[in-house]
Design a protein around this motif. Structure first.
Motif, PDB file in Angstrom:
ATOM      1  N   LEU A  81       0.740  -0.951   0.506  1.00 41.32           N
ATOM      2  CA  LEU A  81      -0.031  -0.058  -0.248  1.00 41.32           C
ATOM      3  C   LEU A  81       1.041   1.607   0.333  1.00 41.32           C
ATOM      4  N   LEU A  82       1.959   1.204   1.009  1.00 43.38           N
ATOM      5  CA  LEU A  82       2.695   2.628   1.042  1.00 43.38           C
ATOM      6  C   LEU A  82       3.087   2.635  -0.382  1.00 43.38           C
ATOM      7  N   SER A  83       3.718   1.136  -1.349  1.00 41.79           N
ATOM      8  CA  SER A  83       4.497   1.471  -2.510  1.00 41.79           C
ATOM      9  C   SER A  83       3.642   2.127  -3.668  1.00 41.79           C
ATOM     10  N   ALA A  84       2.326   1.709  -3.596  1.00 44.82           N
ATOM     11  CA  ALA A  84       1.439   2.882  -4.660  1.00 44.82           C
ATOM     12  C   ALA A  84       0.923   3.689  -4.361  1.00 44.82           C
ATOM     13  N   LEU A  85       0.594   3.922  -2.823  1.00 45.71           N
ATOM     14  CA  LEU A  85       1.017   5.533  -1.982  1.00 45.71           C
ATOM     15  C   LEU A  85       2.152   6.662  -2.446  1.00 45.71           C
ATOM     16  N   GLN A  86       3.746   5.986  -2.524  1.00 47.75           N
ATOM     17  CA  GLN A  86       4.728   6.585  -3.025  1.00 47.75           C
ATOM     18  C   GLN A  86       3.705   7.614  -4.429  1.00 47.75           C
ATOM     19  N   LEU A  87       3.533   6.425  -5.667  1.00 44.85           N
ATOM     20  CA  LEU A  87       3.434   7.048  -6.827  1.00 44.85           C
ATOM     21  C   LEU A  87       1.849   7.761  -7.107  1.00 44.85           C
ATOM     22  N   GLY A  89       1.662   9.890  -4.858  1.00 41.96           N
ATOM     23  CA  GLY A  89       2.504  11.307  -4.360  1.00 41.96           C
ATOM     24  C   GLY A  89       3.218  12.164  -5.417  1.00 41.96           C
ATOM     25  N   TRP A  90       4.015  10.738  -6.353  1.00 40.13           N
ATOM     26  CA  TRP A  90       4.573  11.301  -7.731  1.00 40.13           C
ATOM     27  C   TRP A  90       3.762  12.326  -8.381  1.00 40.13           C
ATOM     28  N   GLY A  91       2.444  12.037  -8.017  1.00 38.06           N
ATOM     29  CA  GLY A  91       1.599  12.567  -9.162  1.00 38.06           C
ATOM     30  C   GLY A  91       1.157  13.403  -8.500  1.00 38.06           C
ATOM     31  N   ALA A  92       0.307  13.546  -7.677  1.00 42.86           N
ATOM     32  CA  ALA A  92       0.660  14.995  -6.810  1.00 42.86           C
ATOM     33  C   ALA A  92       1.284  15.652  -7.233  1.00 42.86           C
ATOM     34  N   LEU A  93       2.908  15.642  -6.806  1.00 48.39           N
ATOM     35  CA  LEU A  93       3.840  16.427  -6.667  1.00 48.39           C
ATOM     36  C   LEU A  93       3.779  17.532  -8.267  1.00 48.39           C
ATOM     37  N   PHE A 169      -3.033   1.705 -10.415  1.00 45.70           N
ATOM     38  CA  PHE A 169      -3.309   2.664 -10.984  1.00 45.70           C
ATOM     39  C   PHE A 169      -2.530   4.015 -10.052  1.00 45.70           C
ATOM     40  N   GLY A 170      -1.646   3.975  -9.215  1.00 41.11           N
ATOM     41  CA  GLY A 170      -0.796   4.995  -8.648  1.00 41.11           C
ATOM     42  C   GLY A 170       0.739   5.211  -9.682  1.00 41.11           C
ATOM     43  N   ASN A 171       0.941   3.525 -10.788  1.00 42.24           N
ATOM     44  CA  ASN A 171       1.429   3.908 -11.895  1.00 42.24           C
ATOM     45  C   ASN A 171       0.713   4.533 -13.213  1.00 42.24           C
ATOM     46  N   ALA A 172      -0.405   4.570 -13.085  1.00 45.67           N
ATOM     47  CA  ALA A 172      -0.783   5.719 -13.869  1.00 45.67           C
ATOM     48  C   ALA A 172      -0.697   7.009 -13.814  1.00 45.67           C
ATOM     49  N   PHE A 173      -1.331   7.194 -12.282  1.00 42.18           N
ATOM     50  CA  PHE A 173      -1.305   8.535 -12.177  1.00 42.18           C
ATOM     51  C   PHE A 173      -0.548   9.058 -12.160  1.00 42.18           C
ATOM     52  N   ALA A 174       0.745   9.081 -11.402  1.00 45.65           N
ATOM     53  CA  ALA A 174       2.118   9.228 -11.728  1.00 45.65           C
ATOM     54  C   ALA A 174       2.506   9.634 -12.866  1.00 45.65           C
ATOM     55  N   GLU A 175       3.014   8.541 -13.844  1.00 47.64           N
ATOM     56  CA  GLU A 175       3.655   8.693 -15.302  1.00 47.64           C
ATOM     57  C   GLU A 175       2.288   9.574 -16.059  1.00 47.64           C
ATOM     58  N   GLU A 176       1.182   9.266 -15.962  1.00 41.03           N
ATOM     59  CA  GLU A 176       0.485  10.263 -16.785  1.00 41.03           C
ATOM     60  C   GLU A 176       0.510  11.756 -16.243  1.00 41.03           C
ATOM     61  N   VAL A 177       0.546  12.204 -14.973  1.00 42.31           N
ATOM     62  CA  VAL A 177       0.482  13.147 -14.744  1.00 42.31           C
ATOM     63  C   VAL A 177       2.028  13.900 -14.965  1.00 42.31           C
ATOM     64  N   LEU A 178       2.938  13.173 -14.129  1.00 44.35           N
ATOM     65  CA  LEU A 178       4.289  13.738 -14.626  1.00 44.35           C
ATOM     66  C   LEU A 178       4.802  13.933 -16.383  1.00 44.35           C
ATOM     67  N   VAL A 179       4.997  12.768 -16.375  1.00 47.40           N
ATOM     68  CA  VAL A 179       4.970  12.782 -18.012  1.00 47.40           C
ATOM     69  C   VAL A 179       4.015  13.263 -19.045  1.00 47.40           C
ATOM     70  N   VAL A 180       2.873  13.680 -18.861  1.00 46.27           N
ATOM     71  CA  VAL A 180       2.133  14.340 -20.126  1.00 46.27           C
ATOM     72  C   VAL A 180       1.412  15.154 -19.461  1.00 46.27           C
ATOM     73  N   GLY A 181       0.930  15.493 -19.065  1.00 47.20           N
ATOM     74  CA  GLY A 181       0.766  17.216 -17.528  1.00 47.20           C
ATOM     75  C   GLY A 181       1.212  17.499 -18.029  1.00 47.20           C
ATOM     76  N   TYR A 182       2.587  17.396 -16.816  1.00 45.99           N
ATOM     77  CA  TYR A 182       3.478  18.058 -15.806  1.00 45.99           C
ATOM     78  C   TYR A 182       4.424  18.402 -16.871  1.00 45.99           C
ATOM     79  N   LEU A 183       4.812  17.527 -17.588  1.00 39.20           N
ATOM     80  CA  LEU A 183       6.280  18.050 -19.075  1.00 39.20           C
ATOM     81  C   LEU A 183       6.168  18.530 -19.621  1.00 39.20           C
ATOM     82  N   LEU A 184       5.005  18.495 -20.397  1.00 36.87           N
ATOM     83  CA  LEU A 184       4.581  18.385 -21.789  1.00 36.87           C
ATOM     84  C   LEU A 184       4.113  20.053 -21.241  1.00 36.87           C
ATOM     85  N   THR A 185       3.789  20.348 -20.364  1.00 43.21           N
ATOM     86  CA  THR A 185       3.212  21.631 -19.966  1.00 43.21           C
ATOM     87  C   THR A 185       4.812  22.851 -19.678  1.00 43.21           C
TER      88      THR A 185
END
Length: 266
Positions: A81-87, A89-93, A169-185
């Motif tokens: 659960l903590l591993s999923a929460l960390q992911l 958290g990456w997206g939330a950052l 879900f953690g993988n998806a949220f972290a990757e799509e937020v950081l690599v798409v929404g955040y990085l491309l912006t």
């Protein structure tokens, strides 16, 4: 088709021209990816090099994704659960930094105005990416470009499907937020062209899958090009999160259920 291959930069967000602000954005990018997916990419590259230096061919080596993290069941559950929460958290950052920079969440595709359409797009993307991706993986594995990937080696328990779904879900949220929404912006704010930023983001996505082999890199590079372009054209992030979550749920939970029952699975 031409409009999808050549994308014009939108008027918003505006390009940051102040040298001091540009330096801040560049340092922010280095810090964010230096502690998240960029660091994962460097580790994956080293893992691939280590695999290539071994005497066994790549397709005779195995790599597991969701593995037991403790001998005691309760502790293992909590660590999963903590591993999923960390992911998450990456997206939330990434979301937080965009918000602190003056952007509304709806401006990067996070709003609740079209949930049914976003869900439908997500399911369609799952089929578009999932089926060819599965074929590409097995072909690459048989040709020796991929390691034998085991999506889950967790022992059977009541909480296994729950933690695997949360991990998806953690993988998806972290990757799509950081690599798409955040990085491309951020790259838009730095004045990058749409195709250049799209390719850079796709290479990053492929890099942290290098531990799977060259086929894993290529497959995720293509996925990054499709997902990134879709976001650039529609400014919708939820369909990408939905599709990525479903892809990983099918891979993680499906593999756990079929492992040992289907002969061709590693």
């Amino acid at each position: 088709m031409r409009s999808w291959l050549i994308s014009d930069r939108p008027a918003y967000p505006e390009v940051v021209t102040d040298p001091a602000q540009r330096r801040v954005l560049k340092f922010e990018l280095l810090i964010v990816f230096g502690i998240t997916l960029g660091l994962s990419g460097a580790r994956s590259l080293l893992s691939l090099l280590d695999s290539l230096l071994r005497p066994e061919p790549l397709n005779e080596q195995q790599v597991a994704l969701n593995v037991p993290q403790a001998a005691a069941g309760l502790i293992d559950l909590l660590k999963q659960l903590l591993s999923a929460l960390q992911l998450v958290g990456w997206g939330a950052l990434g979301v937080y930094l965009l918000y602190r920079g003056g952007m509304k969440l709806a401006e990067v595709g996070f709003d609740r105005t079209r949930p049914r359409r976003d869900l439908a797009w997500g399911v369609g993307l799952t089929a578009l990416i999932g089926i060819p991706g599965l074929v590409l993986y097995f072909v690459g594995w048989q040709l020796g470009f991929n390691l034998a990937v085991q999506p889950s080696t967790l022992t059977e328990s009541w909480w296994r499907p729950i933690t695997l779904t949360l991990s998806a879900f953690g993988n998806a949220f972290a990757e799509e937020v950081l690599v798409v929404g955040y990085l491309l912006t951020r790259l838009r704010q730095l004045g990058w062209r749409e195709n250049s930023s799209l390719f850079a983001a796709a290479v990053l996505r492929g890099s942290y899958h290098l531990y799977q082999g060259l086929g894993g890199f290529v497959g995720n590079l293509v996925m990054g090009l499709v997902f990134g372009r879709l976001w650039q054209k529609t400014n919708r992030l939820w369909p990408l999160v939905v599709a990525h979550t479903l892809l990983d749920v099918f891979a993680f939970v499906g593999y756990a259920l079929l492992r040992g029952k289907v002969s061709f699975l590693p």
